[in-house]
Motif scaffolding. Structure first.
Motif, PDB file in Angstrom:
ATOM      1  N   ARG A  92     -16.027   0.677   2.320  1.00 61.07           N
ATOM      2  CA  ARG A  92     -16.015   2.227   1.656  1.00 61.07           C
ATOM      3  C   ARG A  92     -15.156   2.625   2.244  1.00 61.07           C
ATOM      4  O   ARG A  92     -14.133   2.944   1.063  1.00 61.07           O
ATOM      5  CB  ARG A  92     -17.054   3.041   3.048  1.00 61.07           C
ATOM      6  N   TRP A  93     -13.817   2.969   3.134  1.00 60.57           N
ATOM      7  CA  TRP A  93     -12.428   3.275   2.900  1.00 60.57           C
ATOM      8  C   TRP A  93     -11.951   2.176   2.228  1.00 60.57           C
ATOM      9  O   TRP A  93     -11.092   3.134   1.367  1.00 60.57           O
ATOM     10  CB  TRP A  93     -11.808   3.202   4.232  1.00 60.57           C
ATOM     11  N   ALA A  94     -11.658   0.753   2.128  1.00 58.72           N
ATOM     12  CA  ALA A  94     -11.265   0.476   1.167  1.00 58.72           C
ATOM     13  C   ALA A  94     -11.332   0.691  -0.496  1.00 58.72           C
ATOM     14  O   ALA A  94     -10.582   0.868  -1.337  1.00 58.72           O
ATOM     15  CB  ALA A  94     -11.006  -1.400   0.838  1.00 58.72           C
ATOM     16  N   LEU A  95     -12.413   0.979  -0.562  1.00 63.91           N
ATOM     17  CA  LEU A  95     -13.412   1.013  -2.030  1.00 63.91           C
ATOM     18  C   LEU A  95     -12.132   2.970  -2.590  1.00 63.91           C
ATOM     19  O   LEU A  95     -11.432   2.815  -3.476  1.00 63.91           O
ATOM     20  CB  LEU A  95     -14.423   1.298  -2.042  1.00 63.91           C
ATOM     21  N   HIS A  96     -12.456   4.030  -1.752  1.00 71.23           N
ATOM     22  CA  HIS A  96     -11.801   4.837  -1.688  1.00 71.23           C
ATOM     23  C   HIS A  96     -10.276   4.602  -1.801  1.00 71.23           C
ATOM     24  O   HIS A  96      -9.674   5.462  -2.809  1.00 71.23           O
ATOM     25  CB  HIS A  96     -12.548   5.677  -1.040  1.00 71.23           C
ATOM     26  N   LYS A  97      -9.567   4.151  -1.113  1.00 69.46           N
ATOM     27  CA  LYS A  97      -8.371   4.322  -1.124  1.00 69.46           C
ATOM     28  C   LYS A  97      -7.897   3.192  -2.223  1.00 69.46           C
ATOM     29  O   LYS A  97      -6.609   3.857  -2.722  1.00 69.46           O
ATOM     30  CB  LYS A  97      -7.473   3.585   0.867  1.00 69.46           C
ATOM     31  N   ALA A  98      -8.279   2.480  -2.860  1.00 61.28           N
ATOM     32  CA  ALA A  98      -7.977   1.330  -3.833  1.00 61.28           C
ATOM     33  C   ALA A  98      -7.808   2.456  -4.959  1.00 61.28           C
ATOM     34  O   ALA A  98      -7.576   2.348  -5.903  1.00 61.28           O
ATOM     35  CB  ALA A  98      -8.444   0.204  -4.076  1.00 61.28           C
ATOM     36  N   THR A  99      -9.195   3.110  -5.484  1.00 55.66           N
ATOM     37  CA  THR A  99      -8.981   4.158  -6.301  1.00 55.66           C
ATOM     38  C   THR A  99      -8.057   5.078  -6.014  1.00 55.66           C
ATOM     39  O   THR A  99      -7.948   5.622  -7.288  1.00 55.66           O
ATOM     40  CB  THR A  99     -10.855   5.088  -6.698  1.00 55.66           C
ATOM     41  N   GLU A 100      -8.148   5.528  -5.229  1.00 54.74           N
ATOM     42  CA  GLU A 100      -7.678   6.839  -5.074  1.00 54.74           C
ATOM     43  C   GLU A 100      -6.035   6.503  -5.721  1.00 54.74           C
ATOM     44  O   GLU A 100      -4.881   6.997  -6.949  1.00 54.74           O
ATOM     45  CB  GLU A 100      -6.836   7.210  -3.216  1.00 54.74           C
ATOM     46  N   ASP A 101      -5.430   4.907  -4.967  1.00 56.50           N
ATOM     47  CA  ASP A 101      -4.307   4.526  -5.296  1.00 56.50           C
ATOM     48  C   ASP A 101      -4.081   4.351  -6.717  1.00 56.50           C
ATOM     49  O   ASP A 101      -2.886   3.878  -8.043  1.00 56.50           O
ATOM     50  CB  ASP A 101      -3.875   2.983  -4.879  1.00 56.50           C
ATOM     51  N   TYR A 102      -5.303   3.789  -7.744  1.00 55.00           N
ATOM     52  CA  TYR A 102      -5.634   3.229  -9.039  1.00 55.00           C
ATOM     53  C   TYR A 102      -5.070   4.345  -9.747  1.00 55.00           C
ATOM     54  O   TYR A 102      -4.377   4.737 -10.942  1.00 55.00           O
ATOM     55  CB  TYR A 102      -6.737   2.743  -8.747  1.00 55.00           C
ATOM     56  N   LEU A 103      -5.451   5.645  -8.934  1.00 59.86           N
ATOM     57  CA  LEU A 103      -5.546   7.320  -9.570  1.00 59.86           C
ATOM     58  C   LEU A 103      -4.257   7.341 -10.426  1.00 59.86           C
ATOM     59  O   LEU A 103      -3.825   8.047 -10.908  1.00 59.86           O
ATOM     60  CB  LEU A 103      -6.689   8.496  -9.810  1.00 59.86           C
ATOM     61  N   ARG A 104      -3.222   7.144  -9.458  1.00 62.02           N
ATOM     62  CA  ARG A 104      -1.644   7.169  -9.015  1.00 62.02           C
ATOM     63  C   ARG A 104      -1.610   6.458  -9.795  1.00 62.02           C
ATOM     64  O   ARG A 104      -0.466   6.888 -10.989  1.00 62.02           O
ATOM     65  CB  ARG A 104      -2.237   7.566  -7.826  1.00 62.02           C
ATOM     66  N   TRP A 105      -1.688   5.850 -10.344  1.00 59.78           N
ATOM     67  CA  TRP A 105      -0.585   4.386 -10.394  1.00 59.78           C
ATOM     68  C   TRP A 105      -1.277   5.466 -12.606  1.00 59.78           C
ATOM     69  O   TRP A 105      -0.274   4.818 -13.549  1.00 59.78           O
ATOM     70  CB  TRP A 105      -0.842   3.178 -10.649  1.00 59.78           C
ATOM     71  N   ARG A 106      -2.603   5.192 -12.331  1.00 57.40           N
ATOM     72  CA  ARG A 106      -2.754   5.665 -13.873  1.00 57.40           C
ATOM     73  C   ARG A 106      -1.557   6.978 -14.514  1.00 57.40           C
ATOM     74  O   ARG A 106      -2.006   6.975 -16.214  1.00 57.40           O
ATOM     75  CB  ARG A 106      -4.414   5.793 -13.515  1.00 57.40           C
ATOM     76  N   ALA A 107      -1.718   7.791 -13.562  1.00 57.36           N
ATOM     77  CA  ALA A 107      -1.018   9.139 -14.112  1.00 57.36           C
ATOM     78  C   ALA A 107       0.199   8.208 -14.777  1.00 57.36           C
ATOM     79  O   ALA A 107       1.869   9.244 -15.031  1.00 57.36           O
ATOM     80  CB  ALA A 107      -0.919   9.716 -13.104  1.00 57.36           C
ATOM     81  N   THR A 108       1.311   7.350 -14.508  1.00 56.93           N
ATOM     82  CA  THR A 108       2.570   6.786 -14.797  1.00 56.93           C
ATOM     83  C   THR A 108       2.251   5.323 -16.024  1.00 56.93           C
ATOM     84  O   THR A 108       0.693   5.339 -16.423  1.00 56.93           O
ATOM     85  CB  THR A 108       3.452   6.259 -13.408  1.00 56.93           C
ATOM     86  N   ASN A 109       3.346   4.725 -15.615  1.00 56.19           N
ATOM     87  CA  ASN A 109       3.265   3.126 -17.059  1.00 56.19           C
ATOM     88  C   ASN A 109       2.056   2.290 -16.616  1.00 56.19           C
ATOM     89  O   ASN A 109       2.571   1.083 -17.259  1.00 56.19           O
ATOM     90  CB  ASN A 109       4.425   3.086 -17.253  1.00 56.19           C
ATOM     91  N   LEU A 110       1.797   2.405 -15.490  1.00 57.94           N
ATOM     92  CA  LEU A 110       0.864   1.260 -14.552  1.00 57.94           C
ATOM     93  C   LEU A 110      -1.079   1.013 -15.491  1.00 57.94           C
ATOM     94  O   LEU A 110      -2.038   1.306 -14.811  1.00 57.94           O
ATOM     95  CB  LEU A 110       1.293   1.281 -13.467  1.00 57.94           C
ATOM     96  N   SER A 111      -0.477   2.473 -16.449  1.00 54.55           N
ATOM     97  CA  SER A 111      -2.046   3.280 -16.899  1.00 54.55           C
ATOM     98  C   SER A 111      -2.505   1.889 -17.021  1.00 54.55           C
ATOM     99  O   SER A 111      -4.329   1.906 -17.197  1.00 54.55           O
ATOM    100  CB  SER A 111      -1.886   3.517 -18.082  1.00 54.55           C
ATOM    101  N   ALA A 112      -1.986   0.968 -18.036  1.00 55.60           N
ATOM    102  CA  ALA A 112      -2.860  -0.480 -18.764  1.00 55.60           C
ATOM    103  C   ALA A 112      -3.562  -1.572 -17.253  1.00 55.60           C
ATOM    104  O   ALA A 112      -3.937  -2.813 -17.500  1.00 55.60           O
ATOM    105  CB  ALA A 112      -2.113  -0.881 -19.222  1.00 55.60           C
ATOM    106  N   VAL A 113      -2.690  -0.548 -16.707  1.00 56.88           N
ATOM    107  CA  VAL A 113      -3.965  -2.087 -15.114  1.00 56.88           C
ATOM    108  C   VAL A 113      -4.689  -1.555 -14.679  1.00 56.88           C
ATOM    109  O   VAL A 113      -5.276   0.020 -14.107  1.00 56.88           O
ATOM    110  CB  VAL A 113      -2.610  -2.226 -13.520  1.00 56.88           C
ATOM    111  N   ARG A 114      -5.426  -2.977 -14.010  1.00 54.38           N
ATOM    112  CA  ARG A 114      -7.282  -2.263 -13.698  1.00 54.38           C
ATOM    113  C   ARG A 114      -6.558  -2.536 -12.143  1.00 54.38           C
ATOM    114  O   ARG A 114      -5.821  -3.696 -11.506  1.00 54.38           O
ATOM    115  CB  ARG A 114      -8.091  -3.735 -14.056  1.00 54.38           C
ATOM    116  N   ILE A 115      -7.399  -2.777 -11.100  1.00 54.21           N
ATOM    117  CA  ILE A 115      -7.587  -2.233  -8.994  1.00 54.21           C
ATOM    118  C   ILE A 115      -9.092  -3.055  -9.191  1.00 54.21           C
ATOM    119  O   ILE A 115     -10.123  -2.870  -9.508  1.00 54.21           O
ATOM    120  CB  ILE A 115      -7.969  -0.789  -9.401  1.00 54.21           C
ATOM    121  N   ALA A 116      -8.548  -4.416  -8.999  1.00 56.63           N
ATOM    122  CA  ALA A 116      -9.476  -4.980  -8.050  1.00 56.63           C
ATOM    123  C   ALA A 116     -10.621  -5.300  -6.842  1.00 56.63           C
ATOM    124  O   ALA A 116      -9.276  -4.922  -5.694  1.00 56.63           O
ATOM    125  CB  ALA A 116     -10.146  -6.736  -8.710  1.00 56.63           C
TER     126      ALA A 116
END
Ligand code: C2E
Ligand code: MG
Ligand code: MG
Ligand code: MG
Length: 281
Positions: A92-116
């Protein structure tokens, strides 16, 4: 005399058993402390679209940053987390942490990147898991489209009926599903066509054999053809050489991941390397 030999063997056997149980208990306690002290970290390994050469996704790979010994790889502790049920909390921690990092990237030019995110089959089997995914996505409205779960092939198959139900529900939320380490399990072809998944990840061992023998090459070629026939995307894992990449390109493999492009990186290094702003104007 015979009895004595047997006796000695028995003694040796129990000593070894005791040691291993004691080791496991120690590790379990260390892991409980690691959870309390928040010692887990996620490293990210890029997945590259083979045709465009572009970064398309980042796979989150967990490590335990043990203050005594440094970074411990997941193979050393995931099995104990699974045996003790601690995997639910850490997962659960990993899922939340990865989503959190993903959302931070999304706000940048990494926006097209998915997270697995890698998911233990024990998590998938837990009756709250589908809800948990819903919560992660609910909190983060942008998360669904970018989130992908990776589940090991052999273990999906262990409980295939239940897996199908849960995976369908998760996929209905817009989350992608990848079968990890494909080729190492025992998927029957009939189940494969019915599993609600989007992606096959060809196990590293096949990628290795591809440049070693004709048979190895034929296997990878067949897996890719099969995946495409089932309208699945194919990712090759553990790509280490230009020769492997060249062959994968000829075989129309969609994405590649491996040391040739990049090792898994701490999130800061991943961001520094891939968040570099595009040249203005
Ligand atoms: P995986 O999901 O199949 O991840 C690929 C593994 O291969 C990773 O090992 C990665 O570092 C390694 N790898 C990537 N490219 C190359 C390459 O070119 N050459 C070589 N030799 N190795 C490469 P890692 O990080 O030790 O992870 C091992 C396994 O642990 C993962 O296999 C995954 O099944 C599991 N795992 C990792 N993170 C998590 C997690 O958060 N939750 C769960 N349940 N399992 C996880
Ligand atoms: Mg994986
Ligand atoms: Mg894999
Ligand atoms: Mg693997």
């Amino acid at each position: 005399r015979k009895a004595k030999v047997t006796g000695d063997r028995y003694l040796l056997y129990t000593k070894a058993m005791t040691a291993s149980v004691a080791d496991k208990l120690t590790l379990e306690n260390q892991l409980r402390r690691a959870i309390e002290n928040e010692e887990f970290v996620l490293h990210y390994q890029p997945k590259i679209n083979i045709e465009s050469g572009k970064l398309v996704s980042a796979e989150a790979l967990i490590r335990w940053n043990d203050p005594l010994t440094g970074l411990v790889p997941p193979g050393c502790f995931i099995p104990v987390l699974e045996e003790t049920g601690l995997i639910h909390e850490v997962g659960r921690w990993a899922l939340h942490k990865a989503t959190e990092d993903y959302l931070r990237w999304r706000a940048t030019n990494l926006s097209a990147v998915r997270i697995a995110v890698n998911v233990s089959p024990l998590q998938l089997r837990h009756r709250d898991f589908v809800n948990e995914i819903g919560q992660v996505i609910g909190i983060n409205t942008h998360a669904a489209a970018g989130l992908e779960l990776e589940i090991t092939e052999s273990l999906i198959m262990e409980d295939v009926m239940h897996s199908i139900v849960s995976l369908k529900a998760i996929r209905a939320m817009g989350v992608g599903i990848a079968i990890d380490d494909f080729g190492t399990g025992f998927s029957s072809l009939s189940y494969l066509s019915r599993l609600p998944v989007d992606t096959l990840k060809i196990d590293r061992s096949f990628v290795l054999d591809m440049t070693v023998s004709q048979e190895g090459l034929a296997l990878v070629s067949t897996i890719i053809t099969l995946a495409h026939a089932l309208k699945l995307k194919v990712v090759a894992e553990g790509v280490e050489t230009e020769e492997q990449l060249r062959l994968l390109r000829i075989l129309n493999c969609n994405e590649m991941q491996g040391f040739l492009f990049s090792k898994p990186l701490p999130s800061e290094s991943f961001e520094t390397r891939f968040l570099a702003s595009p040249p203005a104007g």
